[in-house]
Design a protein around this motif. Structure first.
Motif, short mmCIF file in Angstrom:
data_model
loop_
_atom_site.label_atom_id
_atom_site.label_comp_id
_atom_site.label_asym_id
_atom_site.label_seq_id
_atom_site.Cartn_x
_atom_site.Cartn_y
_atom_site.Cartn_z
N ALA A 27 4.90 14.46 11.50
CA ALA A 27 5.02 15.61 10.63
C ALA A 27 3.66 16.28 10.42
CB ALA A 27 5.60 15.21 9.29
N HIS A 28 3.67 17.59 10.43
CA HIS A 28 2.49 18.41 10.16
C HIS A 28 2.54 18.79 8.68
CE1 HIS A 28 -0.04 22.02 10.19
NE2 HIS A 28 -0.64 21.45 11.22
N PRO A 29 1.42 18.78 7.96
CA PRO A 29 1.46 19.06 6.51
C PRO A 29 2.17 20.37 6.13
CG PRO A 29 -0.74 18.35 7.17
CD PRO A 29 0.08 18.48 8.43
N GLU A 31 4.72 21.67 7.44
CA GLU A 31 6.18 21.56 7.56
C GLU A 31 6.83 21.22 6.23
OE1 GLU A 31 7.84 19.54 11.15
OE2 GLU A 31 5.72 19.03 11.44
N GLY A 32 6.11 20.50 5.38
CA GLY A 32 6.65 20.06 4.10
C GLY A 32 6.99 21.19 3.16
N HIS A 33 6.49 22.39 3.45
CA HIS A 33 6.77 23.54 2.60
C HIS A 33 8.03 24.29 3.03
CE1 HIS A 33 2.89 22.93 0.75
NE2 HIS A 33 2.33 22.93 1.95
N LEU A 34 8.66 23.83 4.11
CA LEU A 34 9.86 24.48 4.63
C LEU A 34 11.06 23.56 4.51
CD1 LEU A 34 8.41 25.98 7.95
CD2 LEU A 34 8.83 27.19 5.81
N LEU A 35 12.26 24.16 4.54
CA LEU A 35 13.47 23.36 4.59
C LEU A 35 13.44 22.47 5.83
CD1 LEU A 35 16.16 26.10 3.82
CD2 LEU A 35 15.59 24.16 2.36
N PRO A 36 14.04 21.27 5.76
CA PRO A 36 14.11 20.44 6.97
C PRO A 36 14.77 21.23 8.10
CG PRO A 36 14.84 19.20 5.05
CD PRO A 36 14.65 20.64 4.60
N GLY A 37 14.16 21.23 9.24
CA GLY A 37 14.68 21.97 10.37
C GLY A 37 14.11 23.36 10.51
N GLY A 38 13.31 23.81 9.55
CA GLY A 38 12.75 25.15 9.59
C GLY A 38 11.88 25.40 10.81
N ILE A 39 11.09 24.42 11.19
CA ILE A 39 10.25 24.57 12.37
C ILE A 39 11.13 24.66 13.61
CG2 ILE A 39 8.52 23.44 13.84
CD1 ILE A 39 7.33 24.72 11.34
N GLY A 40 12.23 23.93 13.62
CA GLY A 40 13.16 24.01 14.75
C GLY A 40 13.77 25.39 14.87
N ARG A 106 0.09 25.56 15.64
CA ARG A 106 -0.57 24.46 14.91
C ARG A 106 0.32 23.22 14.84
NH1 ARG A 106 -1.63 28.75 11.49
NH2 ARG A 106 -0.25 27.93 9.87
N VAL A 107 1.60 23.42 14.52
CA VAL A 107 2.53 22.29 14.39
C VAL A 107 2.72 21.60 15.74
CG1 VAL A 107 4.93 21.67 13.94
CG2 VAL A 107 3.70 23.15 12.34
N ARG A 108 2.94 22.39 16.79
CA ARG A 108 3.16 21.79 18.11
C ARG A 108 1.92 21.05 18.60
NH1 ARG A 108 6.52 26.86 20.75
NH2 ARG A 108 8.54 26.23 19.94
N ALA A 109 0.74 21.61 18.38
CA ALA A 109 -0.50 20.94 18.81
C ALA A 109 -0.69 19.65 18.03
CB ALA A 109 -1.69 21.87 18.62
N ARG A 113 -0.65 15.89 19.74
CA ARG A 113 -1.76 14.92 19.57
C ARG A 113 -1.25 13.62 18.98
NH1 ARG A 113 -4.25 19.59 17.75
NH2 ARG A 113 -3.93 18.97 15.58
N GLY A 114 -0.39 13.72 17.98
CA GLY A 114 0.16 12.52 17.36
C GLY A 114 0.96 11.69 18.34
#
Length: 165
Positions: A27-29, A31-40, A106-109, A113-114
């Motif tokens: 998880a990228h920090p 992401e926590g500000h969005l609904l689950p699945g928002g990045i998807g 940023r999230v994908r990078a 890395r993780g």
């Protein structure tokens, strides 16, 4: 049937646990500000390009109402925008903004890395083999979900909406 019920149940369990591990470890920090699945949702829209919400909901295998919640949030954060459809004035197209593309980058990078760190003892062949197997499974699930939605004339149930890409 080529796959036994026990194998199917084991695979479902592993996929569930893998999803939990991915959300925990990668998880990228932001992401926590969005609904689950928002990045998807954001990632799928970036890949698809400007489209109507109903078309994106079908691609994501989620209900239009579930997607509407995501779109409202992502518009509010400035990650996507709504515009009139130039071919149909009654319709609206959604698209990823520059801010949304920056967040995705940023999230994908960060996730890459993780995962590289987690898979430090894997060979490239092992990782590519896992990728091929996961893609094959995803393609089969998506094709089935979309076929079922078309036959039922309705979107896939809310249970499938927690996908995080």
């Amino acid at each position: 049937m080529a796959v036994s019920p026990d194998t199917a149940q084991s695979l479902i369990k592993e996929l569930y646990l893998m999803g939990r591990a991915i959300r925990t470890v990668l998880a990228h920090p932001e992401e926590g500000h969005l609904l689950p699945g928002g990045i998807g949702v954001l990632g799928t829209l970036a890949s698809k390009g400007p489209c109507r919400q109903v078309d994106l909901a079908v691609d994501l295998c989620i209900s239009p109402s579930a997607l509407s919640r995501h779109v409202t949030e992502l518009v509010g954060t400035g990650y996507i925008s709504r515009h009139a459809d130039p071919t149909d004035g009654r319709a609206t197209l959604i698209r990823v903004t520059d801010e949304g593309r920056d967040l995705l980058y940023r999230v994908r990078a960060s996730r890459a890395r993780g995962l590289q760190n987690v898979l430090a003892d894997w060979s490239e062949d092992d990782a590519e083999g896992a990728c091929v197997a996961v893609q094959k499974l995803r393609n089969a699930l998506t094709a089935h979900a979309q076929s079922s939605a078309v036959h039922a004339h309705q979107p896939v149930s809310k249970e499938s909406q927690e996908v995080d890409v």
